[in-house]
Design a protein around this motif. Structure first.
Motif, mmCIF file in Angstrom:
data_model
loop_
_atom_site.group_PDB
_atom_site.id
_atom_site.type_symbol
_atom_site.label_atom_id
_atom_site.label_comp_id
_atom_site.label_asym_id
_atom_site.label_seq_id
_atom_site.Cartn_x
_atom_site.Cartn_y
_atom_site.Cartn_z
ATOM 1 N N GLU A 224 0.833 -1.200 0.000
ATOM 2 C CA GLU A 224 0.000 0.000 0.000
ATOM 3 C C GLU A 224 0.874 1.259 0.000
ATOM 4 O O GLU A 224 1.830 1.352 0.762
ATOM 5 N N ILE A 225 0.522 2.191 -0.871
ATOM 6 C CA ILE A 225 1.204 3.494 -0.899
ATOM 7 C C ILE A 225 0.524 4.392 0.126
ATOM 8 O O ILE A 225 -0.641 4.770 -0.035
ATOM 9 N N MET A 226 1.244 4.735 1.178
ATOM 10 C CA MET A 226 0.664 5.521 2.268
ATOM 11 C C MET A 226 0.816 7.022 2.062
ATOM 12 O O MET A 226 0.133 7.814 2.710
ATOM 13 N N GLY A 227 1.725 7.411 1.182
ATOM 14 C CA GLY A 227 1.907 8.839 0.923
ATOM 15 C C GLY A 227 2.957 9.057 -0.142
ATOM 16 O O GLY A 227 3.874 8.253 -0.295
ATOM 17 N N ILE A 228 2.790 10.149 -0.880
ATOM 18 C CA ILE A 228 3.752 10.518 -1.919
ATOM 19 C C ILE A 228 3.996 12.017 -1.846
ATOM 20 O O ILE A 228 3.060 12.802 -1.709
ATOM 21 N N ALA A 229 5.260 12.392 -1.910
ATOM 22 C CA ALA A 229 5.643 13.810 -1.993
ATOM 23 C C ALA A 229 6.580 13.962 -3.178
ATOM 24 O O ALA A 229 7.500 13.151 -3.348
ATOM 25 N N TYR A 285 7.894 7.476 11.820
ATOM 26 C CA TYR A 285 7.602 7.846 10.436
ATOM 27 C C TYR A 285 8.452 9.040 10.000
ATOM 28 O O TYR A 285 9.035 9.058 8.909
ATOM 29 N N ILE A 286 8.579 10.034 10.878
ATOM 30 C CA ILE A 286 9.383 11.221 10.567
ATOM 31 C C ILE A 286 10.852 10.841 10.433
ATOM 32 O O ILE A 286 11.560 11.319 9.531
ATOM 33 N N GLY A 306 -4.059 23.683 15.379
ATOM 34 C CA GLY A 306 -3.999 22.326 14.858
ATOM 35 C C GLY A 306 -2.788 22.051 13.992
ATOM 36 O O GLY A 306 -2.696 20.993 13.365
ATOM 37 N N LYS A 307 -1.860 22.996 13.946
ATOM 38 C CA LYS A 307 -0.654 22.819 13.155
ATOM 39 C C LYS A 307 0.321 21.931 13.909
ATOM 40 O O LYS A 307 0.661 22.191 15.055
ATOM 41 N N LYS A 308 0.771 20.864 13.236
ATOM 42 C CA LYS A 308 1.646 19.883 13.877
ATOM 43 C C LYS A 308 3.115 20.214 13.621
ATOM 44 O O LYS A 308 3.492 20.567 12.511
ATOM 45 N N ASN A 309 3.905 20.069 14.695
ATOM 46 C CA ASN A 309 5.327 20.397 14.615
ATOM 47 C C ASN A 309 6.156 19.254 15.192
ATOM 48 O O ASN A 309 5.739 18.589 16.131
ATOM 49 N N ALA A 310 7.323 19.049 14.586
ATOM 50 C CA ALA A 310 8.247 18.019 15.071
ATOM 51 C C ALA A 310 9.601 18.664 15.346
ATOM 52 O O ALA A 310 10.200 19.265 14.447
ATOM 53 N N LEU A 336 5.473 14.771 3.094
ATOM 54 C CA LEU A 336 5.082 13.366 3.245
ATOM 55 C C LEU A 336 4.386 13.114 4.578
ATOM 56 O O LEU A 336 3.387 12.392 4.636
ATOM 57 N N THR A 337 4.907 13.685 5.656
ATOM 58 C CA THR A 337 4.391 13.386 6.995
ATOM 59 C C THR A 337 3.316 14.356 7.469
ATOM 60 O O THR A 337 2.534 14.026 8.360
ATOM 61 N N GLY A 338 3.292 15.572 6.893
ATOM 62 C CA GLY A 338 2.335 16.578 7.335
ATOM 63 C C GLY A 338 2.784 17.355 8.553
ATOM 64 O O GLY A 338 1.994 18.095 9.159
ATOM 65 N N PHE A 339 4.048 17.223 8.943
ATOM 66 C CA PHE A 339 4.600 17.939 10.092
ATOM 67 C C PHE A 339 5.544 19.039 9.625
ATOM 68 O O PHE A 339 6.264 18.859 8.632
ATOM 69 N N ASP A 340 5.543 20.159 10.352
ATOM 70 C CA ASP A 340 6.596 21.160 10.190
ATOM 71 C C ASP A 340 7.790 20.696 11.021
ATOM 72 O O ASP A 340 7.655 20.441 12.221
ATOM 73 N N ILE A 341 8.936 20.604 10.388
ATOM 74 C CA ILE A 341 10.105 20.015 11.050
ATOM 75 C C ILE A 341 11.136 21.087 11.353
ATOM 76 O O ILE A 341 11.540 21.851 10.470
ATOM 77 N N ASP A 342 11.530 21.154 12.627
ATOM 78 C CA ASP A 342 12.606 22.042 13.071
ATOM 79 C C ASP A 342 13.739 21.175 13.625
ATOM 80 O O ASP A 342 13.507 20.091 14.181
#
Length: 379
Positions: A224-229, A285-286, A306-310, A336-342
């Motif tokens: 299964e393809i779970m996500g594509i970026a 996942y990240i 509701g903005k997600k951050n990692a 791909l993950t939907g997170f803002d990454i710092d």
């Protein structure tokens, strides 16, 4: 009328439409033109009971004192007048008077054929609309007809003209008349010019459709393809998971010696494609999405909007790997993950040497190296 009926089956065959569909178009066109050119108030009907199309004017017999004789004189007839031709008639009986198309003026006949042409074309477009609406996000192929001054490419697909806009084309690729092109069907709609098919080669759906064609395990839904970026023409990341414990999702997608993924990359102008394992745990996942960088710790948070951050902690020499050239790797990981990454860089202590990573033969040697035997105790 017989001649019109004779060509109904021929039109249906040539246009690929049902005979009943064409027949309904012809009947409706005749009724419409009859009302416009003969009498707008008359009650016209089409009789096709004997496999002929006959235009009839329907008149209702009414009692001599019926008020409808004054309110609707076109479609009613007094009983006394009806008895002159048939004494057996009764009130509410219907009389049918055949109208010949020969009685129409030449302008009415021309109007009829124009109306027929328009409605047959509209029926054809409606059929194509339903057909291609069911094909959204699937791959279609065609031949380039033209490339305009704005570099929009016009492609013929099953006799229809589709458009591959410049914004939906991978950067750097170009087409010329006669080229065969594959793209994903992005949108189907009507405009003043008729039915419009919009194609795209930049959407992640195109990569997904190519994967389904090239990798049988994905087509069979074992993987299964779970996500594509995607950054079209540059690099892409896809997250995969297997529903079969005996199938490695990344190995099956890449193929022996990369034959499967390389075929897809070639179609996408040598776009680099990274495959990562999907994980239900966001931190894992990240970390997978940021590969090849090695991550120490990840802290997940979410603000009031509701903005997600990692918050990703790593050593300084891993930051460039996580970010990638021109920031491509981290951009794709965010998409791909939907997170803002710092990133938070952790420098090792001066007196704490880093243990070098073991790979290849070094890793095997460490696994199978013999430990020194313990010394015998002194008596």
């Amino acid at each position: 009328m017989e001649k019109i009926l004779d060509i109904v089956e021929l039109i249906a065959y040539e246009k690929g439409l049902g005979v009943d569909t064409i027949k309904d178009v012809v009947k409706n066109s005749i009724l419409r033109v009859a009302k416009e050119c003969l009498d707008a108030q008359a009650n016209f009907v089409i009789d096709d009971s004997n496999k002929d199309l006959t235009l009839l004017h329907v008149v209702q017999v009414c009692a001599d004192d019926d008020p409808r004789l004054e309110t609707d004189p076109k479609n009613t007839l007094a009983l006394s007048q009806a008895h002159k031709s048939d004494p057996t008639l009764k009130p509410d009986d219907l009389l049918h008077y055949e109208i010949s198309l020969k009685d129409m003026k030449r302008g009415a006949v021309n109007a009829l054929f124009k109306d027929l042409e328009y409605n047959i074309q509209k029926s054809l477009e409606d059929q194509y609309f339903q057909k291609y609406k069911a094909m959204l996000n699937t791959i279609v192929s065609g031949v380039v007809l033209d490339v305009d001054s704005g570099q929009n490419t016009y492609i013929e697909i099953d006799g229809l003209q589709a458009i591959l806009a410049l914004k939906n084309r991978i950067k750097g690729e170009s087409f010329k008349v006669g080229d065969s092109v594959r793209a994903v069907l992005k949108h189907v709609h009507f405009s003043k010019q008729g039915l419009i098919l919009e194609l795209s080669r930049t959407t992640p759906k195109f990569l997904e459709a190519l994967l389904r064609l090239e990798v049988p395990e994905i087509a069979d839904e074992e993987i299964e393809i779970m996500g594509i970026a995607r950054i079209p023409g540059d690099r892409a990341k896809l997250a995969l998971r297997s529903h079969n414990n005996q199938i490695d999702p990344i190995g099956a997608t890449v193929g022996v010696k990369g034959v499967r993924i390389n075929a897809i990359s070639k179609e996408l102008c040598n776009e680099s494609i990274d495959c990562v394992h999907y994980n239900d745990i966001p931190e894992m996942y990240i970390a997978n999405a940021l590969s090849p960088a090695q991550i120490i710790k990840i802290k997940i948070s979410e603000n009031e909007e509701g903005k997600k951050n990692a918050q990703v902690t790593l050593y300084g020499d891993q930051k460039s790997k996580a970010i990638g050239r021109n920031g491509v790797n981290v951009r794709l990981a965010c998409m791909l993950t939907g997170f803002d990454i710092d990133f938070e860089v952790l420098e090792p202590k001066e007196n704490t040497p880093r243990v070098p990573e073991k790979v290849g033969l070094s890793m095997l040697e460490s696994l199978f190296s013999k430990k020194p035997a313990p010394e015998a105790p002194n008596n």
